[in-house]
Design a protein around this motif. Sequence first.
Motif, PDB file in Angstrom:
ATOM      1  N   ALA A  92       0.816  -1.213   0.000  1.00 52.98           N
ATOM      2  CA  ALA A  92       0.000   0.000   0.000  1.00 52.98           C
ATOM      3  C   ALA A  92       0.849   1.262   0.000  1.00 52.98           C
ATOM      4  O   ALA A  92       0.570   2.215  -0.743  1.00 52.98           O
ATOM      5  N   VAL A  93       1.883   1.312   0.840  1.00 50.96           N
ATOM      6  CA  VAL A  93       2.635   2.564   1.015  1.00 50.96           C
ATOM      7  C   VAL A  93       4.143   2.375   0.929  1.00 50.96           C
ATOM      8  O   VAL A  93       4.903   3.292   1.259  1.00 50.96           O
ATOM      9  N   HIS A  94       4.608   1.200   0.487  1.00 51.37           N
ATOM     10  CA  HIS A  94       6.044   0.925   0.387  1.00 51.37           C
ATOM     11  C   HIS A  94       6.750   1.210   1.716  1.00 51.37           C
ATOM     12  O   HIS A  94       7.777   1.888   1.770  1.00 51.37           O
ATOM     13  N   ARG A  95       6.189   0.635   2.771  1.00 58.75           N
ATOM     14  CA  ARG A  95       6.726   0.871   4.097  1.00 58.75           C
ATOM     15  C   ARG A  95       6.536  -0.383   4.943  1.00 58.75           C
ATOM     16  O   ARG A  95       5.506  -1.060   4.856  1.00 58.75           O
ATOM     17  N   LEU A  96       7.547  -0.702   5.759  1.00 57.65           N
ATOM     18  CA  LEU A  96       7.474  -1.822   6.700  1.00 57.65           C
ATOM     19  C   LEU A  96       7.659  -1.248   8.104  1.00 57.65           C
ATOM     20  O   LEU A  96       8.785  -1.003   8.530  1.00 57.65           O
ATOM     21  N   PRO A  97       6.570  -1.021   8.839  1.00 61.23           N
ATOM     22  CA  PRO A  97       6.663  -0.293  10.117  1.00 61.23           C
ATOM     23  C   PRO A  97       7.490  -1.035  11.166  1.00 61.23           C
ATOM     24  O   PRO A  97       7.385  -2.255  11.332  1.00 61.23           O
ATOM     25  N   GLY A 140      15.267  -0.485   1.255  1.00 60.36           N
ATOM     26  CA  GLY A 140      14.915   0.340   2.405  1.00 60.36           C
ATOM     27  C   GLY A 140      15.348  -0.310   3.709  1.00 60.36           C
ATOM     28  O   GLY A 140      15.586  -1.517   3.794  1.00 60.36           O
ATOM     29  N   LEU A 141      15.433   0.508   4.749  1.00 62.54           N
ATOM     30  CA  LEU A 141      15.775  -0.025   6.064  1.00 62.54           C
ATOM     31  C   LEU A 141      14.686  -0.962   6.585  1.00 62.54           C
ATOM     32  O   LEU A 141      14.960  -1.863   7.374  1.00 62.54           O
ATOM     33  N   LEU A 147      15.200 -13.616  -6.075  1.00 62.33           N
ATOM     34  CA  LEU A 147      14.798 -14.039  -7.425  1.00 62.33           C
ATOM     35  C   LEU A 147      13.368 -13.619  -7.729  1.00 62.33           C
ATOM     36  O   LEU A 147      13.088 -13.095  -8.816  1.00 62.33           O
ATOM     37  N   TYR A 148      12.448 -13.834  -6.789  1.00 62.43           N
ATOM     38  CA  TYR A 148      11.056 -13.437  -7.014  1.00 62.43           C
ATOM     39  C   TYR A 148      10.959 -11.937  -7.295  1.00 62.43           C
ATOM     40  O   TYR A 148      10.245 -11.509  -8.204  1.00 62.43           O
ATOM     41  N   GLY A 149      11.668 -11.140  -6.484  1.00 64.51           N
ATOM     42  CA  GLY A 149      11.636  -9.698  -6.693  1.00 64.51           C
ATOM     43  C   GLY A 149      12.244  -9.295  -8.023  1.00 64.51           C
ATOM     44  O   GLY A 149      11.726  -8.405  -8.716  1.00 64.51           O
ATOM     45  N   ALA A 150      13.337  -9.950  -8.410  1.00 65.62           N
ATOM     46  CA  ALA A 150      13.991  -9.628  -9.681  1.00 65.62           C
ATOM     47  C   ALA A 150      13.096  -9.968 -10.865  1.00 65.62           C
ATOM     48  O   ALA A 150      13.003  -9.205 -11.839  1.00 65.62           O
ATOM     49  N   THR A 200       9.834   2.153 -14.962  1.00 61.37           N
ATOM     50  CA  THR A 200      11.163   2.447 -15.480  1.00 61.37           C
ATOM     51  C   THR A 200      12.209   1.799 -14.579  1.00 61.37           C
ATOM     52  O   THR A 200      11.895   1.257 -13.521  1.00 61.37           O
ATOM     53  N   ARG A 201      13.463   1.874 -14.989  1.00 57.52           N
ATOM     54  CA  ARG A 201      14.537   1.252 -14.215  1.00 57.52           C
ATOM     55  C   ARG A 201      14.700   1.900 -12.844  1.00 57.52           C
ATOM     56  O   ARG A 201      15.195   1.277 -11.914  1.00 57.52           O
ATOM     57  N   ARG A 202      14.313   3.155 -12.724  1.00 64.61           N
ATOM     58  CA  ARG A 202      14.454   3.865 -11.449  1.00 64.61           C
ATOM     59  C   ARG A 202      13.217   3.756 -10.562  1.00 64.61           C
ATOM     60  O   ARG A 202      13.217   4.245  -9.444  1.00 64.61           O
ATOM     61  N   ALA A 203      12.168   3.144 -11.071  1.00 70.11           N
ATOM     62  CA  ALA A 203      10.931   3.034 -10.287  1.00 70.11           C
ATOM     63  C   ALA A 203      11.115   1.996  -9.183  1.00 70.11           C
ATOM     64  O   ALA A 203      11.756   0.963  -9.367  1.00 70.11           O
ATOM     65  N   GLY A 204      10.537   2.289  -8.026  1.00 75.42           N
ATOM     66  CA  GLY A 204      10.606   1.371  -6.906  1.00 75.42           C
ATOM     67  C   GLY A 204       9.322   0.562  -6.771  1.00 75.42           C
ATOM     68  O   GLY A 204       8.276   0.940  -7.295  1.00 75.42           O
ATOM     69  N   PHE A 205       9.416  -0.558  -6.080  1.00 73.17           N
ATOM     70  CA  PHE A 205       8.231  -1.356  -5.784  1.00 73.17           C
ATOM     71  C   PHE A 205       8.427  -2.027  -4.432  1.00 73.17           C
ATOM     72  O   PHE A 205       9.537  -2.091  -3.901  1.00 73.17           O
ATOM     73  N   ALA A 206       7.333  -2.489  -3.875  1.00 73.14           N
ATOM     74  CA  ALA A 206       7.378  -3.124  -2.557  1.00 73.14           C
ATOM     75  C   ALA A 206       8.131  -4.447  -2.649  1.00 73.14           C
ATOM     76  O   ALA A 206       7.704  -5.355  -3.372  1.00 73.14           O
TER      77      ALA A 206
END
Length: 229
Positions: A97-102, A156-157, A187-190, A203-209
Amino acid sequence: MIVLAVAYGGAFGFGLPRAAYRLSVEPGEPWRAHLPDGRPLAGWFGAEGGGGPRWAPAGVCALVCGALGAACGIRPEAAVFVGVAPLVVLLGIVDLAVHRLPDVLTLPLAAATAALLGVAALLPRAAGSWRGALCGGAALGAAYLLLFLINPAGMGLGDVKLALPLGVALGWYGWGVWAAGAFLGLLYGAVYGLALLLTSRATRRAGFAFGPFMAAGALTGVLLGGFGA
């Protein structure tokens, strides 16, 4: 064991939407206390959230917990893995949802997983090593910290902190399972990232969870370790 695990996962997962809605905020913002229509949101557990499918978390949790129950069988570590699995699912929902792991989830999850596996190691029929679990958590956390230091924009941290409990779970069944789960998460993420590029959805610079893929890799490793044991 499988029936109990599925029932627990489904019941726990049905109450996750409220917690996911509360936690899905940007860094620095307070946890949500009201629904979109302005009504107060009481408590952290319940089906009422900010919209979206209510049964999806229950189905995912039931499936994950059932698979862990089938793999681990009647062994003490089964209760640990099944018990913490819905919290990992919750982290995945928030990350999507927010690309964050609290921190409020990742750090207590790491401590709880390590402590509960320590108890499991003292019980009959335990099929893993608590020392291996602790070493696995430290090793995977260190590996992800190194990745973060090399490329802070790509890691991310929160991912580093999530690696701690996942590494603990993987290390329980030995370094072979640890290596398999750690590699499969990457591997799954790649593969997902490559699919986004090939379909021009990012794009190559785009982030995802990345947290859900880490969790999927760890789940695969634990399942392999459980069935192998």
